[in-house]
Structures are given as C-alpha cells and as structure tokens.
Design an enzyme around this catalytic site. Structure first.
Site, mmCIF file in Angstrom:
data_model
loop_
_atom_site.group_PDB
_atom_site.id
_atom_site.type_symbol
_atom_site.label_atom_id
_atom_site.label_comp_id
_atom_site.label_asym_id
_atom_site.label_seq_id
_atom_site.Cartn_x
_atom_site.Cartn_y
_atom_site.Cartn_z
ATOM 1 N N ASP A 1 -31.606 22.654 -6.099
ATOM 2 C CA ASP A 1 -30.817 21.692 -5.578
ATOM 3 C C ASP A 1 -29.722 21.578 -6.787
ATOM 4 O O ASP A 1 -29.257 22.766 -7.334
ATOM 5 C CB ASP A 1 -31.419 20.430 -5.709
ATOM 6 N N HIS B 1 -28.780 14.326 -6.196
ATOM 7 C CA HIS B 1 -29.667 14.753 -5.201
ATOM 8 C C HIS B 1 -30.897 15.185 -5.595
ATOM 9 O O HIS B 1 -32.152 15.102 -5.222
ATOM 10 C CB HIS B 1 -29.165 15.599 -4.105
ATOM 11 N N SER C 1 -33.676 15.202 3.552
ATOM 12 C CA SER C 1 -33.861 15.627 2.292
ATOM 13 C C SER C 1 -35.183 14.707 1.630
ATOM 14 O O SER C 1 -35.770 15.514 0.722
ATOM 15 C CB SER C 1 -32.676 14.985 1.284
#
Lengths: 86, 820
Positions: free
Chosen positions: B56, B97, B271
């Site tokens: 990520d 994230h 996600s």
C-alpha cells in the site's frame, strides 16, 4: 477521452548473461542498473537520468540502441499505471 | 452453523466494543451472522508464527497498536528504494491507507490502545509502493519481496474503478505472481488477497480488473452491517468470499489504527475486506502451516456461506454450493476455517487443461445473442492435465467492438451453472474491444469439467449506434483448472467426522482452557470422539485421528486399511488388503447397500453393476456398445468403431458392415446391394430403386429388371423379348437375328451378314438376302458380279467342296452358285 499513456525514464530489460552483462549494457548505453527485479531471473531495472522523467511519448535518443543489442532479449519502457486505493 | 458461546470475550483495548463485526452474536447487534473470529481465538488461533504484509502507501511502524507486531523483514519501501516503509506525511494524511489496513490484521490485543487485530499475534509488515509512479517494475518488485518469509500479501488497490478501464498486471507482475505461487512459502505458494473493486456506482464490473480476475489471487468483496449490498460494490464471477465493511450511509464503518498514532472509525470500502480475510487466513495458517495456496482457496469455498446476505442472485452450482456474483461463496467463517484447516489433507495437484482455441470469427449483431459451444473431455487423454473436479475456469477471449460497454458475456458450464463474465458498463465507450483478456469464474467450483460449455455474447446498445459497425468475436478458448480426483471428502464445513485412534498413554494432555487469556496459547483439540479401547490397554487414552474414510466404528490405526468400517466403500477382498475409499477406482462400482466396491465386467472402466450390459465406459482397447452398454474388442455387425470416442456406433440400417461412418458401407444387408459405399435395396424383378423417392419403382413392361421406368432403362428383358438397341423388343428387326447370350436370361438381337435381310441362329446363316443379291450358302452375293476368278482354281475348289467357305465363294462365285 481514453487516458493517454504516461512514460517514465525507467526500463525493464531482459538480459542474457546475468548481472555482469547487465552492468555492461547499462554502462554502454548510459543507463544505471538498479539490479534484478525481485526474484525474476535475467530481468533488470534500468534507469536513465538524462531523459524525460515523464512523457506522453516514448523516449527517443541514442539510448534506444540498447534495444538492438544482441544480449537484450526483451525491453520495455515503463508506463505509469493508474492505481486507486479501495 | 457454529455454536455461539454464551459469554463473549473482553479486551482492554478501548475501541474493542465498537468493533461491531466482532459481536454479531450479541442480541443487540444488527449484523445477524458472525464471522466467528472470537470463536477461532477461543480455539487458540491468533496468528502466531504467521507473517502478513500490506502492499500500500506505507505503514506507521511505530504506531503503538502496530509496533508490538511490526516485522521489518516483511517490509520495504519500493517507492523510495529503502527498508523504511513509513508513509509520507502531509496535511491531508493522504497516505493513511496502509496503516489502516495493517491495523485490521494485527493490531495488538490488550495493550489498552485502539483495537484488536483479527490475527493479533501475527507479524505485520508494510510495502510502500503506491506513493509514487506505479509501474510494472514497481508492482513486480512489491509482489516479490521475500516470498520465503512472508506468508500473506494483502492488497486493497487496483486499476481505476471508473467503469471504463480494462487493466491488470503487466508481464513482470504476472511473473512475480507465478514465482510466488510456485516458489513462495517453501513451495506451498504465497497467499495473495485482493480487494474487489469499488466502482459499483460507476457500473463497473470487476472482471475488467486483472488482479481480482487472476486464479492466483483471493478476490474479496464486502457486505454492510445489515447484510445489504454496499453502494460501491462491483459484481463479477471471480469474487471468492465476503466480509463485513461499510456501505450504507446509516450503517457503521470499520474501526482501525490511523495515521499519527491515532484510531479511526471511518475505514470503508472493499479496502477493509482484504485485510480481514488476510487476518482470518493467518489464523488458518497457524492451525495448519502446511496449507498450500490452493488449500486456502478450497477452505474459503468450503467454509464461507450465504448466511443472511441479501441478494437475489444466490444460485446453487452443480456441486451443490451456493454462490453469487456479489458475495462469491458468502461470508467468511473464521472458526469454520481453522477447524477444517486443522485436519485438512492437501488437495491433489492442480491440473490445467487448455482447450483448443476457436478462431472462427463471429459477427455479433446488435440486440442479439451469439452462442458458441465447445465440447471437452477435459484433457482425459493426458493424465497430468486431466481435470475431473473444477476449481477456476478461465475464458481467454479476443474481440473487437465499437462500444465495449454495450457487451454482456456469459459462460454456461456442463452442469448448467451460468457465470456472468461481463456486464454492460455504460461509461465504457472504448472501441478497443478485448485482446486475449482472461475472464475468470469460480462459480463452477467442484463441478465436473467434462461436457459442453457455452459462451453467450450479447450486444445491447445503451444508446443509438451505427448499425453497420458490429462487434466481432475473433477468438476464444477455455482453460479449466482443477483436480483429477475429488479434492476432499464431501462433508459440510461444520460436520467434523474425525474418528480418533485410541492408543494407551500415561496421562491425558491438559486441554481444558481455564482463564481465556493466559491459557489460550495452547490450541484446543476440536470436537473429536474416541473409539473403544483395544487390547486391554488402560482407559487413559491418547488419541490420533483415524483415516477420514473410516466409519463410525473407528479404526486400528491411521490408515485407510485399518478402519473397522467405512463411511463410503470398502475396496479389496479376502486375499487382498481391504481398505476404505471415498470413490471406487476404475474397473469397480460402488454397491451402496453393501458399501463395497464390486468389480465391473471385463473391459469396463466404469459401470453400474456386474453384468456385461451395465458398463458406462470402457478400458483402453475396448469399444463401448451404445445399445447394449457393453465393452467389446470388436464392434459387431451393423456397428462401426468410432476411434475418437471409442464407441460402437450404428451403421446405416441397410448396412451389414460399415467403416468409420454410418454411411460408408462395405457389406449390405440381405435385400440390398452395394452401390459405391451405399446399400440400395434389391427391388423385386420388374422394379428398380428410385433413389430420389427411396423406394422401388415399376420397370417398363418389356423389362425383367431395369434401372428406371422407361423402355430404354432395361437391364434384362422380360420373357420372350430380345435386347435390341437399348430396348427390349418382341422380335428383332430386319437384318438382325436373336442370339442366345451366356449369362443373360434373354436373347440379344445381332446383325446378320451384310446384304442379308434375315438370318437364323448365326449372322452367317442368311435365309433371305436383300434385293439384288442372291443367297449363296449362308451369304448374299450381288447378282452381276457372280463370276470365277480362275476356272482351274475354281474346279479345284468345287472338287474339294470348299464352296462353304465365304472366301472361295467370292473367288468362284459362278462355280459355287452352280454347285448349289
């Protein structure tokens, strides 16, 4: 409009002959050999500092003669891929 | 469904109680079905010795809830080309994230900080690769970081979910996937978990995402707290399973670790789901570290279930499994997967059967559906490619189309399962079509591969289009993945049937769990039961599992040959070792009543009974007789051997023997005659075979046999008729005489000698000459030319009675005439 390709000054090169050959090719054509790409044997990450970092056109110049070297089996100028976080 | 423990767990992590997806068993909870993570913890599985990494935008490795489990060896910064995966901080916290995803997997437990990770004792790392130019090289490097150390790679990103992109891994990233699958985890195969797309509102379809569409990745989708479809969710046939996430504005989101050492309750989208499944898989790997990458997918298929997830597209596939384009095989079940993983036997090796490519170009007319089928024996003739039980199925397809978004593609399996490979995408106006794009479906998982597969392509314009510009299917091929034998026995996920071997021992292993936290480190043996003790050993037992095929009477040892009775069938006789088997081997059939494998008749490979006429398929060198259901070395009369299918197929009804094709006769049946390679009926005398009407027609009255109805088509004349000038006549015309012909039932009119009007029995025996000719013996001589060539010679001719000879008549006409 379809998204246009965006080219970088990085290349992936498949070389016959291992690391020494990759170093020789990089030096001979003005690239920097950043080493093998992960675990992919014979694939090397080349970087050319004297060309456009980003361009919508594929790179032009004498460094493209790398493509014609008999020790180069395959070569691809790296495109920026549009990736989104989910 | 798994039993829910009455008393739930407690952690001192402040946001533990806000993790609503961990408390679905509580009465007040709106999520009605558990993912059963706490239940797995109670069995002792928390992810110990398992390594997970998040691909990520980085990981905050010093976050208090992540630091205890952070693993530098599972981390790298591909964007910066160094070993520090810390995210780049900016005012917008753009790079949060990765840290959020990491917390879901392995946030530390009972550290009075933020949340509890699903695998809160697993090692967690991060690979920073999204915060810069993402190229094929960057992806390949990221997917190839330490495959022998990292077990699970979790990715919650992908190509743009704008509803008009078709993109996937490049050449290098594909090779990195393959390297991880073949060599990762010491050959067991790296586990790649991928979040499905978030383009639901743009009408995107996740089969256009080459990462989620790959057989190497576990594609995960999401459902809301109440089990509804989230607004962002994309549908496709490659989705394998689902977890809870956000998705409706009034429903709760996910809590997890956030940037700058904080905690958030705003983590959303698919996600969320990939790290959740990564965590659950980590629990399974702790239960059984020898699981291969395919074992993990089989476990997810087997243990995920529809629960109360609301959609009308649940259907039951040919193997009896419920599956949907939204949720795959349903909501994951952490307890189910660790219970199954504990006793899991590795599935047989993966076979790949690549079907021949169909290159017949097909125009796809507007508003119409083009159907094309392929009949496959799933590579039955190559033992190392033969697929009997399916896993993934891929359609590799190339087609052109003026507006790609108008297309809809379905694949129908031999069992009738319909997978939607592509749905209409109203925003996709591209005219690039597809080039060797690989659409994948998991919906046929467990089905039989052999049979007819149908591809349906439907062009449904969303707006007016130039009718002359039509789509064209250029090429497509079917790729079947699966196993030659059944991957495991067929029990449902929660019906654990392990039978225990009873061995004497000094003491029972302490398996009671007193206080949950301190004693939970030792995994508890699952719900097994033990067989009666043997050979007078003490009552204290140490148990080992019997072979899964053993019946309820237990066993004398761990092998299939040591069962006391069998669940399915026993194989072998008095002289040979008898053992329990799931399915009877070739050459046998399963006698359900006696639960025994019995031998088929000689030559049969599969059969339904012992007799000669109960064979379903034959061994090599035999042909299957379709009528009598028997196996024969030589096809009987009236049948021919179809070499490709090894069948005896019927010849044409008129053939006694035919070769290679029912219409190629070599011997006809009685009443038929061979005409080339066809048998035509022998029509009664006086009739002929009318091939147009395929019946016997009447000959002309003058014919005894004929080839047609007219006078000129006689073969043999009727009685008292002679054959003359292709016709049968009652009498020969003048100048001809009827002559017997050997082998013919009638006479043939033959021409008399020159100048003879009528002759009998022979052309030389003229009985009546033409006018102006005189009959001389059997010949006709013109009157004015009757003279002698030489008087003396003619006297000799006369004295030697040579006048019968035509030659001497001509030289001595007058002498022979006078001698009569």
């Amino acid at each position: 409009l379809p998204t246009r390709a965006l080219y970088t000054n990085h290349w992936a090169v498949q070389v016959i002959g291992g690391p020494p050959e990759a170093d020789r090719l990089a030096a001979a054509h003005g690239y920097i050999n950043l080493g093998q790409i992960g675990n992919l044997e014979n694939y090397y990450h080349f970087y050319h500092s004297k060309t456009f970092k980003r361009s919508t056109f594929t790179s032009r110049g004498i460094h493209n003669f790398l493509r014609m070297d008999p020790k180069v089996k395959w070569l691809q100028q790296q495109e920026v891929k549009r990736r989104v976080k989910r | 469904h798994t039993r829910n423990e009455p008393h739930s767990l407690y952690f001192n992590d402040p946001i533990w109680s806000n993790m609503w997806y961990m408390h679905c068993g509580d009465k007040s909870s709106r999520c009605r079905t558990e993912m059963n993570v706490p239940a797995a913890w109670k069995r002792g599985y928390t992810g110990k010795n398992v390594v997970v990494t998040i691909l990520d935008d980085g990981i905050e490795k010093n976050h208090p809830d992540l630091a205890p489990n952070y693993d530098p060896y599972a981390s790298y910064d591909v964007n910066g080309n160094d070993y520090d995966p810390s995210p780049r901080y900016d005012a917008s916290n753009e790079n949060k994230h990765g840290t959020r995803c990491a917390g879901e997997v392995a946030a530390s437990a009972n550290n009075s900080y933020c949340i509890v990770g699903i695998a809160y004792n697993a090692k967690i790392g991060g690979i920073r690769m999204l915060d810069g130019d993402v190229t094929d090289v960057v992806e390949a490097k990221s997917l190839g970081i330490r495959p022998d150390y990292i077990d699970i790679y979790s990715a919650s990103w992908g190509p743009d979910d704008d509803g008009r992109t078709v993109d996937g891994p490049g050449r290098l990233a594909k090779q990195a996937f393959e390297y991880g699958i073949q060599k990762g985890r010491g050959g067991l195969g790296s586990i790649f978990v991928w979040a499905s797309g978030n383009g639901g509102r743009e009408g995107d379809y996740c089969s256009c995402d080459g990462y989620t569409n790959s057989v190497y990745t576990i594609s995960v989708s999401s459902t809301t707290e109440n089990g509804y479809k989230p607004w962002y969710l994309e549908e496709c046939a490659s989705t394998l399973a689902t977890t809870y996430s956000s998705g409706a504005f009034y429903e709760r989101k996910i809590v997890t670790t956030d940037l700058r050492q904080r905690c958030t309750d705003g983590h959303t989208g698919t996600s969320v789901s990939a790290p959740m499944v990564a965590g659950i898989i980590a629990l399974a790997l702790e239960a059984n570290s020898q699981l291969t990458w395919r074992d993990v997918q089989h476990l997810l298929v087997k243990t995920s279930r529809p629960a109360h997830l609301k959609t009308n597209d649940w259907k039951i596939n040919g193997a009896g499994r419920k599956v949907s384009h939204l949720y795959g095989f349903g909501l994951v079940d952490a307890e189910g997967i660790v219970v199954e993983a504990k006793k899991w036997k590795a599935v047989p090796s993966q076979h790949t059967c690549i079907g021949t490519s169909d290159k017949r170009p097909r125009i796809i007319p507007i508003e119409q559906t083009v159907r094309t089928t392929t009949l496959t024996n799933a590579c039955a003739d190559h033992y190392d490619q033969h697929v009997v039980y399916l896993e993934h199925v891929v359609v590799r397809l190339s087609m052109s189309h003026p507006r790609r978004g108008d297309l809809q593609i379905h694949l129908i399996s031999p069992s009738g399962t319909k997978s939607q490979l592509l749905a209409r995408r109203s925003l996709d106006i591209s005219n690039e079509g597809f080039t060797n794009w690989e659409f994948m479906t998991v919906h046929c998982w467990g089905e039989k591969a052999e049979g007819e597969w149908t591809l349906e392509i439907h062009d449904m314009p969303s707006q007016a289009r130039n009718p002359e510009k039509q789509g064209k299917l250029k090429e497509w091929s079917l790729i079947l993945y699966g196993t030659a034998e059944h991957p495991y026995n067929t029990f449902s996920s929660h019906q654990s049937r392990s039978r225990m071997l009873e061995i004497s021992t000094s003491e029972l292993e302490p398996s009671k769990i007193a206080l949950f936290h301190s004693q939970m480190e030792a995994p508890e043996d699952e719900d097994d039961y033990t067989a009666p003790s043997i050979q007078g050993s003490s009552n204290i037992l140490q148990t080992s599992p019997c072979h899964p095929e053993c019946g309820d009477k237990g066993c004398d040892g761990p092998n299939a040959s040591q069962c006391l009775n069998c669940i399915h069938f026993s194989l072998g006789g008095v002289k040979t070792v008898r053992k329990c088997v799931n399915v009877c081997p070739p050459g046998y059939f399963g006698d359900a009543t006696a639960r025994r494998c019995r031998r088929c008749h000689r030559g049969c490979e599969t059969c339904t009974g012992r007799s000669q006429n109960q064979c379903l398929s034959c061994r090599r060198g035999f042909y299957h007789h379709q009528d009598t259901h028997s196996c024969v070395n030589m096809c009987p009369a009236g049948f021919y051997s179809n070499e490709s299918q090894k069948y005896c197929l019927k010849c044409h009804p008129s053939c006694k023997k035919c070769v290679g094709d029912p219409e190629k006769c070599t011997v006809c049946k009685d009443g038929f005659s061979l005409a080339g390679v066809r048998c035509i009926p022998d029509c009664e005398p006086g009739t002929y075979f009318n091939s147009a009407l395929i019946e016997c027609g009447k000959c002309h009255s003058t014919c005894h046999t004929c080839v047609g109805p007219s006078r000129e088509e006689c073969i043999h004349c009727a009685k008292n008729f002679h054959f003359h000038d292709w016709k049968c006549v009652p009498a020969c015309s003048e100048g001809f005489y009827p002559e017997e012909m050997p082998g013919l039932p009638h006479k043939v009119c033959r021409r008399c000698e020159e100048n003879c009007l009528s002759c009998e029995g022979s052309s030389k025996n003229c009985v009546k000459c033409k006018e102006g000719y005189t009959q001389l013996g059997g010949s006709c001589i013109t009157n004015h030319t009757c003279s002698n060539a030489d008087e003396m010679f003619c006297e000799m001719v006369k004295s030697n009675k040579l006048c019968e000879r035509k030659l001497f008549i001509q030289f001595c006409c007058r002498t022979c005439l006078l001698t009569g």
